[in-house]
Design a protein around this motif. Sequence first.
Motif, PDB file in Angstrom:
ATOM      1  N   LEU A 260     -17.453   4.291   7.820  1.00 43.41           N
ATOM      2  CA  LEU A 260     -16.317   5.060   7.300  1.00 43.41           C
ATOM      3  C   LEU A 260     -15.028   4.253   7.419  1.00 43.41           C
ATOM      4  CD1 LEU A 260     -14.660   7.533   6.414  1.00 43.41           C
ATOM      5  CD2 LEU A 260     -14.881   8.421   8.744  1.00 43.41           C
ATOM      6  N   LEU A 261     -14.794   3.657   8.575  1.00 39.56           N
ATOM      7  CA  LEU A 261     -13.579   2.880   8.771  1.00 39.56           C
ATOM      8  C   LEU A 261     -13.557   1.649   7.871  1.00 39.56           C
ATOM      9  CD1 LEU A 261     -13.368   3.135  12.661  1.00 39.56           C
ATOM     10  CD2 LEU A 261     -11.839   4.250  11.021  1.00 39.56           C
ATOM     11  N   ALA A 262     -14.707   0.995   7.725  1.00 41.02           N
ATOM     12  CA  ALA A 262     -14.782  -0.168   6.835  1.00 41.02           C
ATOM     13  C   ALA A 262     -14.543   0.235   5.382  1.00 41.02           C
ATOM     14  CB  ALA A 262     -16.135  -0.854   6.986  1.00 41.02           C
ATOM     15  N   HIS A 263     -15.091   1.379   4.999  1.00 41.45           N
ATOM     16  CA  HIS A 263     -14.888   1.897   3.644  1.00 41.45           C
ATOM     17  C   HIS A 263     -13.402   2.121   3.376  1.00 41.45           C
ATOM     18  CE1 HIS A 263     -16.201   4.340   0.079  1.00 41.45           C
ATOM     19  NE2 HIS A 263     -15.014   4.902   0.284  1.00 41.45           N
ATOM     20  N   ARG A 264     -12.736   2.754   4.317  1.00 49.35           N
ATOM     21  CA  ARG A 264     -11.309   3.040   4.156  1.00 49.35           C
ATOM     22  C   ARG A 264     -10.477   1.755   4.178  1.00 49.35           C
ATOM     23  NH1 ARG A 264      -9.680   7.542   1.697  1.00 49.35           N
ATOM     24  NH2 ARG A 264     -10.824   9.380   2.427  1.00 49.35           N
ATOM     25  N   LEU A 265     -10.852   0.803   5.006  1.00 48.43           N
ATOM     26  CA  LEU A 265     -10.115  -0.458   5.054  1.00 48.43           C
ATOM     27  C   LEU A 265     -10.280  -1.231   3.746  1.00 48.43           C
ATOM     28  CD1 LEU A 265      -8.442  -2.535   6.628  1.00 48.43           C
ATOM     29  CD2 LEU A 265     -10.603  -3.462   7.532  1.00 48.43           C
ATOM     30  N   TRP A 266     -11.502  -1.306   3.258  1.00 53.62           N
ATOM     31  CA  TRP A 266     -11.771  -2.015   1.998  1.00 53.62           C
ATOM     32  C   TRP A 266     -10.917  -1.432   0.878  1.00 53.62           C
ATOM     33  CZ3 TRP A 266     -13.372  -1.131  -2.943  1.00 53.62           C
ATOM     34  CH2 TRP A 266     -13.914  -2.195  -3.672  1.00 53.62           C
ATOM     35  N   ALA A 267     -10.759  -0.118   0.864  1.00 51.81           N
ATOM     36  CA  ALA A 267      -9.982   0.538  -0.195  1.00 51.81           C
ATOM     37  C   ALA A 267      -8.505   0.171  -0.147  1.00 51.81           C
ATOM     38  CB  ALA A 267     -10.149   2.048  -0.093  1.00 51.81           C
ATOM     39  N   GLU A 268      -8.030  -0.314   1.000  1.00 54.00           N
ATOM     40  CA  GLU A 268      -6.618  -0.689   1.140  1.00 54.00           C
ATOM     41  C   GLU A 268      -6.338  -2.129   0.708  1.00 54.00           C
ATOM     42  OE1 GLU A 268      -4.151   1.286   2.037  1.00 54.00           O
ATOM     43  OE2 GLU A 268      -5.444   3.031   2.457  1.00 54.00           O
ATOM     44  N   VAL A 269      -7.389  -2.921   0.516  1.00 54.41           N
ATOM     45  CA  VAL A 269      -7.227  -4.360   0.287  1.00 54.41           C
ATOM     46  C   VAL A 269      -7.564  -4.704  -1.160  1.00 54.41           C
ATOM     47  CG1 VAL A 269      -7.875  -6.665   1.064  1.00 54.41           C
ATOM     48  CG2 VAL A 269      -7.854  -4.763   2.690  1.00 54.41           C
ATOM     49  N   ALA A 270      -6.609  -5.297  -1.856  1.00 52.78           N
ATOM     50  CA  ALA A 270      -6.844  -5.689  -3.250  1.00 52.78           C
ATOM     51  C   ALA A 270      -7.773  -6.895  -3.299  1.00 52.78           C
ATOM     52  CB  ALA A 270      -5.522  -6.011  -3.932  1.00 52.78           C
ATOM     53  N   GLN A 271      -8.505  -7.005  -4.378  1.00 50.65           N
ATOM     54  CA  GLN A 271      -9.399  -8.144  -4.554  1.00 50.65           C
ATOM     55  C   GLN A 271      -8.587  -9.445  -4.495  1.00 50.65           C
ATOM     56  OE1 GLN A 271     -11.630  -8.243  -8.287  1.00 50.65           O
ATOM     57  NE2 GLN A 271     -13.465  -8.812  -7.155  1.00 50.65           N
ATOM     58  N   GLY A 272      -9.115 -10.420  -3.759  1.00 52.87           N
ATOM     59  CA  GLY A 272      -8.421 -11.677  -3.599  1.00 52.87           C
ATOM     60  C   GLY A 272      -7.471 -11.718  -2.428  1.00 52.87           C
ATOM     61  N   HIS A 273      -7.370 -10.631  -1.658  1.00 49.55           N
ATOM     62  CA  HIS A 273      -6.435 -10.561  -0.537  1.00 49.55           C
ATOM     63  C   HIS A 273      -7.182 -10.405   0.786  1.00 49.55           C
ATOM     64  CE1 HIS A 273      -3.701  -9.854  -3.873  1.00 49.55           C
ATOM     65  NE2 HIS A 273      -2.681 -10.024  -3.039  1.00 49.55           N
ATOM     66  N   GLU A 274      -6.425 -10.581   1.869  1.00 46.15           N
ATOM     67  CA  GLU A 274      -6.956 -10.445   3.223  1.00 46.15           C
ATOM     68  C   GLU A 274      -6.342  -9.227   3.893  1.00 46.15           C
ATOM     69  OE1 GLU A 274      -6.172 -12.959   7.245  1.00 46.15           O
ATOM     70  OE2 GLU A 274      -7.337 -14.028   5.699  1.00 46.15           O
TER      71      GLU A 274
END
Length: 385
Positions: A260-274
């Motif tokens: 769940l936390l990884a899912h939410r974190l991934w949603a905050e990060v644009a492709q090509g970013h860290e």
Amino acid sequence: MIVDVNPFVYSRPVPPEDVVDRDAEVADLLRHAVGGHYVRLYAPRKYGKTSLLTRALHDGERSEGLIGVLVDLYRVASVADVTVRLERAYAKHLRGDLRGKVESFLQRTGVGLSLGAFGISARLQLDPARDPLPALHALLDLPLRLEASGGFRAFIVFDEFQDIGRIDGLDGLLRSHIQHQGEVASYVFAGSEPGLMRLLFETKDRPLYGSAVPMRLGRLADADLADYVARRFDASGRSVGEALNPLLALAAGHPQRAMLLAHRLWAEVAQGHEATLDDWQAAHVAAMRELEPEFDAQWRGLDASGQKTLRAITLGDGSPYRTAALRRLDLTKDVVRRALPRLAATAEIEEREAGGYGIVDPLFAAWVDRLNDRPVDDARSGVRR
């Protein structure tokens, strides 16, 4: 067409290839199955138990030639419920010539069983007064028919097995069948409520007493979670960056909460970013907001002594008997002493290896701790409360 899809699944069981860090547990289950042993597997809810079992059934079929059947017993309330679940499970998992042979046998029993659309569930809907017991006896004997159809060993998993404890006499009925099937079938009895599982398997006057090898599913290792999360970020053109450590610290090895936390974190990060710590903080807030209704309902389902004891555990950093916590919560040691076994029986809490107690769900623990309104830095989450 959407092609940039969030790779972290947390709302349902994952397919066998996506199970994280469970190779040893799967190998243990298969060794017991091939050896003809029965296993009782306990794991708290949302620990990936069903995903693990699906993986074990998949690997058992491919590597050991086992005929796997997963029976979901969640919230069964009657013999009819169990009969329908068992029939549907065989209908789902049997294939090819073997399915045809079993279907032919079931039809010859004359009790209304079928692997098609007109089985016992349809008949019970048409005639609710129909006695399902003969059909259940026939289904419980199916492993013997599988063996007679070609020397197959059945690998049968009863998920949420503790719920049969609510049906009078069903554990005895089950034992009367499986005690004669050691040469043709292996069983896993999986449950998520330790109190009820102990009642079924550790009470001397219960039929299943001592009949299965105990196995507990533990938390995931940080190293395995870190590898999984980092690889999923990399594969989707992102980097988890400095957000990985606080994610692992807050998840505390809890499988579903980590996803769940990884899912939410991934949603905050644009492709090509860290991912940054700001992204982590936003993901953490979003996750807790999503869980608020669930945690509120969970909290309201506890009595006052249970609520106060959970707060005392967080206030005392695992020790619910600390004087300051007891005084603040108007709580006594006797009340805590009585509440702890009830909370453990429903897997709200567990004993820590280092001593004391912890709330099983780390995000629920953070939610409970906020009720204590402690203005301290939470090193686990990276968020100041």
